[in-house]
Structures are given as C-alpha cells and as structure tokens.
Design an enzyme around this catalytic site. Structure first.
Site, PDB file in Angstrom:
ATOM      1  N   ASP A  57     -44.539 -49.657   7.868  1.00 30.83           N
ATOM      2  CA  ASP A  57     -45.874 -49.189   7.514  1.00 30.83           C
ATOM      3  C   ASP A  57     -45.880 -47.683   7.749  1.00 30.83           C
ATOM      4  O   ASP A  57     -45.601 -47.224   8.872  1.00 30.83           O
ATOM      5  CB  ASP A  57     -46.918 -49.892   8.405  1.00 30.83           C
ATOM      6  CG  ASP A  57     -48.346 -49.569   7.988  1.00 30.83           C
ATOM      7  OD1 ASP A  57     -48.626 -48.382   7.678  1.00 30.83           O
ATOM      8  OD2 ASP A  57     -49.181 -50.485   7.978  1.00 30.83           O
ATOM      9  N   SER A 139     -53.364 -37.350  -7.218  1.00 25.61           N
ATOM     10  CA  SER A 139     -54.070 -38.044  -8.296  1.00 25.61           C
ATOM     11  C   SER A 139     -55.000 -37.072  -9.007  1.00 25.61           C
ATOM     12  O   SER A 139     -55.484 -36.112  -8.382  1.00 25.61           O
ATOM     13  CB  SER A 139     -54.929 -39.183  -7.712  1.00 25.61           C
ATOM     14  OG  SER A 139     -55.776 -39.742  -8.705  1.00 25.61           O
ATOM     15  N   TYR A 152     -60.836 -42.053  -1.445  1.00 26.81           N
ATOM     16  CA  TYR A 152     -59.595 -41.852  -2.192  1.00 26.81           C
ATOM     17  C   TYR A 152     -59.399 -40.410  -2.666  1.00 26.81           C
ATOM     18  O   TYR A 152     -58.373 -39.783  -2.385  1.00 26.81           O
ATOM     19  CB  TYR A 152     -59.564 -42.823  -3.376  1.00 26.81           C
ATOM     20  CG  TYR A 152     -58.271 -42.798  -4.157  1.00 26.81           C
ATOM     21  CD1 TYR A 152     -57.130 -43.413  -3.661  1.00 26.81           C
ATOM     22  CD2 TYR A 152     -58.191 -42.171  -5.401  1.00 26.81           C
ATOM     23  CE1 TYR A 152     -55.932 -43.397  -4.373  1.00 26.81           C
ATOM     24  CE2 TYR A 152     -57.007 -42.145  -6.121  1.00 26.81           C
ATOM     25  CZ  TYR A 152     -55.884 -42.768  -5.605  1.00 26.81           C
ATOM     26  OH  TYR A 152     -54.703 -42.745  -6.312  1.00 26.81           O
ATOM     27  N   LYS A 156     -56.638 -37.504  -1.556  1.00 33.12           N
ATOM     28  CA  LYS A 156     -55.655 -36.962  -2.495  1.00 33.12           C
ATOM     29  C   LYS A 156     -55.745 -35.442  -2.558  1.00 33.12           C
ATOM     30  O   LYS A 156     -54.726 -34.748  -2.666  1.00 33.12           O
ATOM     31  CB  LYS A 156     -55.829 -37.602  -3.874  1.00 33.12           C
ATOM     32  CG  LYS A 156     -55.450 -39.079  -3.898  1.00 33.12           C
ATOM     33  CD  LYS A 156     -54.000 -39.291  -3.479  1.00 33.12           C
ATOM     34  CE  LYS A 156     -53.552 -40.738  -3.574  1.00 33.12           C
ATOM     35  NZ  LYS A 156     -52.148 -40.920  -3.188  1.00 33.12           N
TER      36      LYS A 156
HETATM   37  N1  LIG Z   1     -51.384 -46.308 -10.654  1.00 32.68           N
HETATM   38  C1  LIG Z   1     -52.160 -45.284 -10.895  1.00 32.68           C
HETATM   39  O1  LIG Z   1     -52.907 -45.278 -11.868  1.00 32.68           O
HETATM   40  C2  LIG Z   1     -52.171 -44.080 -10.002  1.00 32.68           C
HETATM   41  C3  LIG Z   1     -52.880 -42.942 -10.439  1.00 32.68           C
HETATM   42  C4  LIG Z   1     -52.913 -41.828  -9.626  1.00 32.68           C
HETATM   43  C5  LIG Z   1     -52.239 -41.838  -8.405  1.00 32.68           C
HETATM   44  N2  LIG Z   1     -51.566 -42.948  -8.002  1.00 32.68           N
HETATM   45  C6  LIG Z   1     -50.877 -42.906  -6.702  1.00 32.68           C
HETATM   46  O2  LIG Z   1     -49.547 -43.349  -6.865  1.00 32.68           O
HETATM   47  C7  LIG Z   1     -49.114 -44.010  -5.676  1.00 32.68           C
HETATM   48  C8  LIG Z   1     -48.585 -45.396  -6.017  1.00 32.68           C
HETATM   49  O3  LIG Z   1     -49.667 -46.157  -6.548  1.00 32.68           O
HETATM   50  P1  LIG Z   1     -49.439 -47.547  -7.303  1.00 32.68           P
HETATM   51  O4  LIG Z   1     -50.378 -47.565  -8.439  1.00 32.68           O
HETATM   52  O5  LIG Z   1     -48.001 -47.768  -7.566  1.00 32.68           O
HETATM   53  O6  LIG Z   1     -49.965 -48.565  -6.176  1.00 32.68           O
HETATM   54  P2  LIG Z   1     -49.584 -50.089  -5.939  1.00 32.68           P
HETATM   55  O7  LIG Z   1     -50.746 -50.656  -5.192  1.00 32.68           O
HETATM   56  O8  LIG Z   1     -49.145 -50.743  -7.194  1.00 32.68           O
HETATM   57  O9  LIG Z   1     -48.318 -50.007  -4.976  1.00 32.68           O
HETATM   58  C9  LIG Z   1     -48.416 -49.396  -3.716  1.00 32.68           C
HETATM   59  C10 LIG Z   1     -47.314 -49.915  -2.816  1.00 32.68           C
HETATM   60  O10 LIG Z   1     -47.433 -49.218  -1.568  1.00 32.68           O
HETATM   61  C11 LIG Z   1     -47.308 -50.140  -0.524  1.00 32.68           C
HETATM   62  N3  LIG Z   1     -48.042 -49.633   0.628  1.00 32.68           N
HETATM   63  C12 LIG Z   1     -49.379 -49.466   0.748  1.00 32.68           C
HETATM   64  N4  LIG Z   1     -49.665 -48.987   1.961  1.00 32.68           N
HETATM   65  C13 LIG Z   1     -48.499 -48.825   2.617  1.00 32.68           C
HETATM   66  C14 LIG Z   1     -48.148 -48.372   3.899  1.00 32.68           C
HETATM   67  N5  LIG Z   1     -49.087 -47.984   4.785  1.00 32.68           N
HETATM   68  N6  LIG Z   1     -46.857 -48.342   4.254  1.00 32.68           N
HETATM   69  C15 LIG Z   1     -45.898 -48.739   3.369  1.00 32.68           C
HETATM   70  N7  LIG Z   1     -46.168 -49.189   2.140  1.00 32.68           N
HETATM   71  C16 LIG Z   1     -47.453 -49.238   1.771  1.00 32.68           C
HETATM   72  C17 LIG Z   1     -47.879 -51.449  -1.059  1.00 32.68           C
HETATM   73  O11 LIG Z   1     -47.380 -52.566  -0.333  1.00 32.68           O
HETATM   74  C18 LIG Z   1     -47.415 -51.409  -2.508  1.00 32.68           C
HETATM   75  O12 LIG Z   1     -46.137 -51.993  -2.657  1.00 32.68           O
HETATM   76  C19 LIG Z   1     -50.326 -44.030  -4.734  1.00 32.68           C
HETATM   77  O13 LIG Z   1     -50.236 -42.961  -3.824  1.00 32.68           O
HETATM   78  C20 LIG Z   1     -51.487 -43.838  -5.675  1.00 32.68           C
HETATM   79  O14 LIG Z   1     -52.595 -43.263  -5.026  1.00 32.68           O
HETATM   80  C21 LIG Z   1     -51.523 -44.066  -8.767  1.00 32.68           C
END
Ligand SMILES: NC(=O)c1ccc[n+]([C@@H]2O[C@H](COP(=O)([O-])OP(=O)(O)OC[C@H]3O[C@@H](n4cnc5c(N)ncnc54)[C@H](O)[C@@H]3O)[C@@H](O)[C@H]2O)c1
Length: 273
Positions: A57, A139, A152, A156
């Site tokens: 974590d 983001s 959020y 960011k």
């Molecule tokens: N998907 C989007 O549209 C989007 C857009 C902008 C930014 N982001 C950013 O991209 C990153 C990835 O997002 P995503 O869409 O792949 O999310 P997701 O929820 O699909 O995957 C996130 C992963 O991180 C893991 N995780 C969460 N908290 C954790 C912790 N404390 N320690 C270890 N692992 C942890 C979860 O188990 C999961 O496998 C994030 O930082 C998110 O804010 C995503």
C-alpha cells in the site's frame, strides 16, 4: 535481460497495468506494485519474465520500502532507473456532504502515497550513486475543477506542485520528475462512465481531436518522459487530453459577431453563418 528497470505503482489494473505492459514491450524490467497483490500478479503474468509482482500500500512507508527491497533483490539493481507513481483513487460526493474520512483517504493515497513512493525511490537512487526519472500521474481534474469530485482535483493539483518540487530538490541529485495529466480516458477508473453510449458520444464530440483517450495514449507519454529522449525535461506537467482541458472557452455562448471574424482579424460583416 534488460539493464533498465522501472517500478510502477497501482499497476494491477487500469492505466498502471497498461503502462507496465508498454514499458516491458519497450525493454524495461517492470516492478508491478499494487495493494492488491493478486491484481499485480495478473498484470505481471500477462507480461512474462520481465515483470515482478509486488504487494504494498503506497500510503505505508514500511510496505513501500520492503517492495523496493524485494525488487532490488530480484533484479540485482540496488535502485530502479524509473518510478511511475500511478496509484490513485477517487471518492465522489458534493463537498457540502462529503465524509471527511473519504477526503482523508484520497489525500493519503494520491498525495502522501506519491510522496512516500517518490522518496523511497530517490533515497535508493542516491545511495546507489545512480540517476533516475520519476513520472507522477495527475489529471485534467487538477487543472479544471469537476463537480462532486471531492478531494480528487485538489490532490492532483498538489501532486503537480509536488512533482515540480521533486524536480527542484532532486534535479541536482540526478533525478528528473515530471507529471502526466490524462484527460477523458476510456480506461481504468473512468471506464464505467463510458459504458453509457450517449455519454461516450457526447464527450468524444467535446474533445478537439474528436475521440476519447486510451491507456496506450497515456502509456506512450509516460515512457517518453522516463526515457533519455526526455533527458532535458524536468518539473513539467504534460496534459494528455486531446486538447479538451484548454477548450473551455469554446463551450461558452458567444455573440454571432465573434464567430464571424474573418481570417484577417476583421469582422466579416457579410458572412451568413
Ligand atoms: N482513468 C482515467 O480516466 C484517469 C484520468 C486522469 C487521471 N488518472 C489517474 O491515473 C492513475 C491510475 O488510474 P486508473 O484509472 O488506472 O485507476 P484504477 O482504479 O483502474 O487502478 C488503480 C490501481 O491502483 C491500486 N491502488 C489504489 N490505491 C493504492 C495504494 N494505496 N497502494 C497501492 N495500490 C493502490 C488499485 O488497487 C488499482 O489496481 C490514478 O492516479 C488516476 O488518478 C486516471
């Protein structure tokens, strides 16, 4: 076996998994870290021998340190060459009613977790007398406020500034740090939004280049910033959003006279549009 290694947090699912697969395809040895070890193992298995699943974590400094140590032992690299601080969460709710525990958890994972992971990486890079590159995931929501996004967007924006500070403090130590800010991405935590075909269509139309982004769109930019091709890029945040964040003015009502300005900058009074 490659001599370059990168540890990617939150790589059990979504964008992190996509970045891990792209990094492996580009020749990196990949540490697939997730708090969900089974998810990390699935991503690693989809890659093969160049990937190592790690359970931690990111808000727990001891767990993160142990994961870095395990990655070092299994790769023979005292420090990885790259870190992608990708783990992040969102908890929605109007600010008037938002549970403070939800606020705290998002701050803890997105902001504090990014700091803990980055510092664990930097200490090992410095101790090993090496150089390194960090990419954080921010983001468009850290640039433009979104309704009911809770903590959020604020986290960011915080990660973006933290990344600039990492670049400032650690640049002299041989570490570059940059942020990638995805926009409307049809993957990961946003996937459920785009299960609605009408939302998909309407949102796609709002993006200047006419489509939603993919995990691959994000991964290729992360890999560029990790690579030596970006050797002189540090302390910046790169929007990967097809232009949507900067297009807000186009959504405002305008008088017809503004739309009928001709190429020379003069009002084209005769135009009938
Ligand atoms: N998907 C989007 O549209 C989007 C857009 C902008 C930014 N982001 C950013 O991209 C990153 C990835 O997002 P995503 O869409 O792949 O999310 P997701 O929820 O699909 O995957 C996130 C992963 O991180 C893991 N995780 C969460 N908290 C954790 C912790 N404390 N320690 C270890 N692992 C942890 C979860 O188990 C999961 O496998 C994030 O930082 C998110 O804010 C995503």
């Amino acid at each position: 076996m490659s001599d370059r290694s990168v540890l990617i947090t939150g790589a059990g699912n979504g964008l992190g998994a996509e970045i891990a697969r792209a990094a492996a395809a580009a020749g990196w040895i990949v540490g697939v870290l997730d708090r969900d070890l089974e998810a990390a193992a699935r991503t690693a298995a989809s890659i093969g021998a160049e990937a190592i699943a790690l359970g931690a974590d990111t808000t727990d400094e001891a767990q993160v340190g142990a994961a870095f140590d395990e990655f070092a032992a299994r790769t023979g690299h005292p420090a990885p060459d790259g870190l992608v601080a990708n783990a992040g969460i969102v908890r929605f709710g109007p600010l008037l009613d938002l549970d403070v525990d939800d606020w705290r958890r998002v701050v803890d994972v997105n902001l504090t977790g990014t700091f803990i992971t980055a510092r664990s990486f930097a200490r090992r890079v410095v101790d090993a007398g090496r150089s390194g590159a960090i990419v954080t995931l921010t983001s468009m929501n850290g640039v433009a406020a979104g309704p009911n996004a809770g903590a959020y967007g604020a986290t960011k924006a915080g990660v973006a500034l933290l990344t600039t500070q990492l670049a400032l403090e650690w640049g002299p130590l041989g570490i570059r740090a940059n942020a990638v800010a995805p926009g409307l991405i049809d993957a990961g935590m946003s996937g459920p939004i785009y299960a609605d075909a009408e939302i998909r269509r309407l949102r796609s139309e709002r993006v200047p280049i006419g489509r939603l982004g993919t995990g691959a769109d994000v991964a290729s930019v992360v890999l560029f910033l990790l690579s030596d091709e970006a050797a002189y890029v540090s302390g910046t945040e790169l929007l990967v959003d097809g232009g949507v964040t900067g297009s807000v003015i186009s959504t405002l009502p305008r008088p017809r006279s503004v739309d009928s300005v001709g190429p020379g900058g003069r009002a084209d009074d005769g135009a009938d549009r």
